[in-house]
Design a protein around this motif. Structure first.
Motif, PDB file in Angstrom:
ATOM      1  N   GLY A 116       0.810  -1.212   0.000  1.00  0.00           N
ATOM      2  CA  GLY A 116       0.000   0.000   0.000  1.00  0.00           C
ATOM      3  C   GLY A 116       0.842   1.260   0.000  1.00  0.00           C
ATOM      4  N   PHE A 117       1.945   1.239   0.725  1.00  0.00           N
ATOM      5  CA  PHE A 117       2.838   2.391   0.773  1.00  0.00           C
ATOM      6  C   PHE A 117       3.582   2.561  -0.547  1.00  0.00           C
ATOM      7  CE2 PHE A 117       6.959   4.169   2.774  1.00  0.00           C
ATOM      8  CZ  PHE A 117       6.550   5.481   2.562  1.00  0.00           C
ATOM      9  N   VAL A 118       4.133   1.479  -1.055  1.00  0.00           N
ATOM     10  CA  VAL A 118       4.924   1.559  -2.284  1.00  0.00           C
ATOM     11  C   VAL A 118       4.070   2.012  -3.459  1.00  0.00           C
ATOM     12  CG1 VAL A 118       6.187   0.200  -3.998  1.00  0.00           C
ATOM     13  CG2 VAL A 118       6.674  -0.096  -1.568  1.00  0.00           C
ATOM     14  N   LYS A 119       2.851   1.512  -3.562  1.00  0.00           N
ATOM     15  CA  LYS A 119       1.999   1.821  -4.714  1.00  0.00           C
ATOM     16  C   LYS A 119       1.265   3.154  -4.591  1.00  0.00           C
ATOM     17  CE  LYS A 119      -0.168  -2.236  -4.764  1.00  0.00           C
ATOM     18  NZ  LYS A 119      -1.047  -3.335  -5.240  1.00  0.00           N
ATOM     19  N   ASN A 120       1.353   3.771  -3.425  1.00  0.00           N
ATOM     20  CA  ASN A 120       0.675   5.055  -3.240  1.00  0.00           C
ATOM     21  C   ASN A 120       1.390   6.163  -4.015  1.00  0.00           C
ATOM     22  OD1 ASN A 120      -1.081   7.077  -2.006  1.00  0.00           O
ATOM     23  ND2 ASN A 120       0.771   7.677  -0.881  1.00  0.00           N
ATOM     24  N   ASN A 121       0.655   6.900  -4.803  1.00  0.00           N
ATOM     25  CA  ASN A 121       1.218   8.008  -5.577  1.00  0.00           C
ATOM     26  C   ASN A 121       0.722   9.365  -5.100  1.00  0.00           C
ATOM     27  OD1 ASN A 121       2.861   6.605  -7.587  1.00  0.00           O
ATOM     28  ND2 ASN A 121       0.931   5.758  -8.332  1.00  0.00           N
ATOM     29  N   ASP A 122       0.052   9.383  -3.959  1.00  0.00           N
ATOM     30  CA  ASP A 122      -0.442  10.640  -3.379  1.00  0.00           C
ATOM     31  C   ASP A 122       0.434  10.988  -2.182  1.00  0.00           C
ATOM     32  OD1 ASP A 122      -1.720  12.748  -2.201  1.00  0.00           O
ATOM     33  OD2 ASP A 122      -3.691  11.785  -2.089  1.00  0.00           O
ATOM     34  N   PRO A 123       1.341  11.962  -2.309  1.00  0.00           N
ATOM     35  CA  PRO A 123       2.249  12.283  -1.199  1.00  0.00           C
ATOM     36  C   PRO A 123       1.527  12.600   0.108  1.00  0.00           C
ATOM     37  CG  PRO A 123       2.938  13.398  -3.211  1.00  0.00           C
ATOM     38  CD  PRO A 123       1.596  12.802  -3.500  1.00  0.00           C
ATOM     39  N   ALA A 124       0.316  13.129   0.013  1.00  0.00           N
ATOM     40  CA  ALA A 124      -0.412  13.477   1.228  1.00  0.00           C
ATOM     41  C   ALA A 124      -0.760  12.249   2.066  1.00  0.00           C
ATOM     42  CB  ALA A 124      -1.690  14.234   0.865  1.00  0.00           C
ATOM     43  N   LEU A 125      -0.833  11.094   1.416  1.00  0.00           N
ATOM     44  CA  LEU A 125      -1.191   9.868   2.131  1.00  0.00           C
ATOM     45  C   LEU A 125       0.026   9.077   2.600  1.00  0.00           C
ATOM     46  CD1 LEU A 125      -4.106   8.547  -0.121  1.00  0.00           C
ATOM     47  CD2 LEU A 125      -4.270   9.836   2.027  1.00  0.00           C
ATOM     48  N   ASP A 126       1.212   9.496   2.181  1.00  0.00           N
ATOM     49  CA  ASP A 126       2.413   8.754   2.529  1.00  0.00           C
ATOM     50  C   ASP A 126       2.635   8.614   4.043  1.00  0.00           C
ATOM     51  OD1 ASP A 126       3.283   7.771   0.144  1.00  0.00           O
ATOM     52  OD2 ASP A 126       4.936   9.190  -0.130  1.00  0.00           O
ATOM     53  N   PRO A 127       2.485   9.676   4.842  1.00  0.00           N
ATOM     54  CA  PRO A 127       2.741   9.516   6.288  1.00  0.00           C
ATOM     55  C   PRO A 127       1.857   8.452   6.938  1.00  0.00           C
ATOM     56  CG  PRO A 127       2.696  11.838   5.696  1.00  0.00           C
ATOM     57  CD  PRO A 127       2.226  11.092   4.491  1.00  0.00           C
ATOM     58  N   GLU A 128       0.592   8.439   6.561  1.00  0.00           N
ATOM     59  CA  GLU A 128      -0.321   7.439   7.129  1.00  0.00           C
ATOM     60  C   GLU A 128       0.077   6.026   6.722  1.00  0.00           C
ATOM     61  OE1 GLU A 128      -4.924   5.982   6.320  1.00  0.00           O
ATOM     62  OE2 GLU A 128      -4.336   8.043   5.841  1.00  0.00           O
ATOM     63  N   LYS A 129       0.431   5.864   5.456  1.00  0.00           N
ATOM     64  CA  LYS A 129       0.773   4.538   4.957  1.00  0.00           C
ATOM     65  C   LYS A 129       2.135   4.084   5.474  1.00  0.00           C
ATOM     66  CE  LYS A 129      -2.253   4.704   0.939  1.00  0.00           C
ATOM     67  NZ  LYS A 129      -3.118   3.613   1.457  1.00  0.00           N
ATOM     68  N   GLU A 130       3.063   5.013   5.623  1.00  0.00           N
ATOM     69  CA  GLU A 130       4.350   4.635   6.198  1.00  0.00           C
ATOM     70  C   GLU A 130       4.184   4.233   7.659  1.00  0.00           C
ATOM     71  OE1 GLU A 130       8.886   6.213   7.066  1.00  0.00           O
ATOM     72  OE2 GLU A 130       7.513   7.479   5.894  1.00  0.00           O
ATOM     73  N   LYS A 131       3.318   4.925   8.374  1.00  0.00           N
ATOM     74  CA  LYS A 131       3.073   4.579   9.779  1.00  0.00           C
ATOM     75  C   LYS A 131       2.559   3.144   9.884  1.00  0.00           C
ATOM     76  CE  LYS A 131       0.554   6.199  13.887  1.00  0.00           C
ATOM     77  NZ  LYS A 131      -0.306   5.021  14.129  1.00  0.00           N
ATOM     78  N   ALA A 132       1.636   2.768   9.014  1.00  0.00           N
ATOM     79  CA  ALA A 132       1.114   1.394   9.034  1.00  0.00           C
ATOM     80  C   ALA A 132       2.224   0.388   8.747  1.00  0.00           C
ATOM     81  CB  ALA A 132      -0.013   1.254   8.018  1.00  0.00           C
TER      82      ALA A 132
END
Length: 287
Positions: free
Chosen positions: A152-168
């Motif tokens: 989910g983190f790697v495939k995310n292309n929306d920088p705004a969502l990166d912190p949430e996905k990295e936290k997971a």
């Protein structure tokens, strides 16, 4: 069969004696398959030209075969080269293991990597390096959030969502570390290598490459490809930072070190070059 060169340079602490001893034990239990072994054919994700592509689930099943010492024919398969029987009878699912009895010609077709792994372990080679040790299903459950969080983190292309996905992702990695910290041995189930380990290790390998390539995040500091790619122009300070980052999860670092350098992981029939893994995740991201 000679192994390909390891992509992990030896610029890090030596393995613990405990881990070395455990590897010696594992090697001793990996024996050639019995003479009565059926013919095995393994179909996995491939290019139209028949080259093996990245698939951590296929790699899992191949690691089981490698630990069993089982010979098999590898058939990299693309959507346009899938045989009719696979498309018509098994929805084209990969990976797929076909076993054929040499005496009767009877065939068994198994899809789904975990089903394949269990079939190899329990039905084909139950006496060679048994892998369904006590607690392995609990271990699988404990580390299961990791791969989904990483993807989910790697495939995310929306920088705004990166912190949430990295936290997971970080929480999932912490769960793996806690599982390893709770064991008296080097594996997810203590002193015994199990299907849980062989399922996790290819996913960790993909994570090391994809996170560094697409998110500039290191979970293992000693992945140093010999060719141009992930660490071109890296300074000594950057290397030191990567080492410090990995040391926050010391048991996970030791675990990856031991597994990534095992002869089964580096077996040429199942090892996938880091460039191919990176390319696969690039496609998954839509790059």
């Amino acid at each position: 069969r000679p192994a390909p060169p390891s992509p992990f340079l030896f610029a890090r602490p030596a393995m613990r004696q405990r881990d070395l001893a455990c590897h010696a034990t594992a090697d001793a239990t990996t024996a050639p398959a019995p003479a009565s072994t059926p013919d095995l054919t393994f179909y996995m994700k491939g290019s139209p030209e028949g080259k093996m592509l990245d698939c951590p689930f296929a790699h899992f099943a191949q690691l089981v075969l490698a630990h069993k010492g089982a010979p098999y024919t590898l058939v990299p398969t693309s959507p346009c080269t899938k045989p009719d029987w696979l498309l018509n009878d098994h929805e084209g699912k990969l990976p797929c293991l076909v076993t054929e009895d040499r005496a009767t010609g009877a065939r068994t077709v198994t899809t789904d990597s975990m089903a394949i792994a269990k079939y190899i372990d329990a039905e084909l080679f139950p006496d060679v390096c048994p892998l369904a040790g006590a607690g392995y299903e609990e271990a699988l459950q404990a580390v299961s959030p990791f791969f989904g969080a990483m993807a989910g983190f790697v495939k995310n292309n929306d920088p705004a969502l990166d912190p949430e996905k990295e936290k997971a992702l970080q929480e999932a990695l912490d769960a793996v570390e806690r599982r390893l910290q709770a064991q008296t041995g080097p594996y997810l189930c203590g002193e015994t290598l199990t299907l849980a380990d062989l399922s996790l290790v290819p996913k960790l390998y993909h994570a090391v490459i994809a996170l560094r390539r697409f998110k500039n995040l290191d979970i293992y500091p000693f992945f140093l490809p010999r060719s141009e790619g992930l660490y071109v122009g890296e300074s000594a300070e950057q290397l030191a930072a990567r080492v410090r980052a990995a040391q926050s999860r010391p048991r996970l670092e030791e675990y990856m070190q031991a597994q990534f350098e095992s002869k089964e992981f580096l077996d040429e029939q199942c090892f996938c070059a880091w460039e191919i893994v990176a390319q696969g995740w690039g496609k998954a991201r839509g790059d």
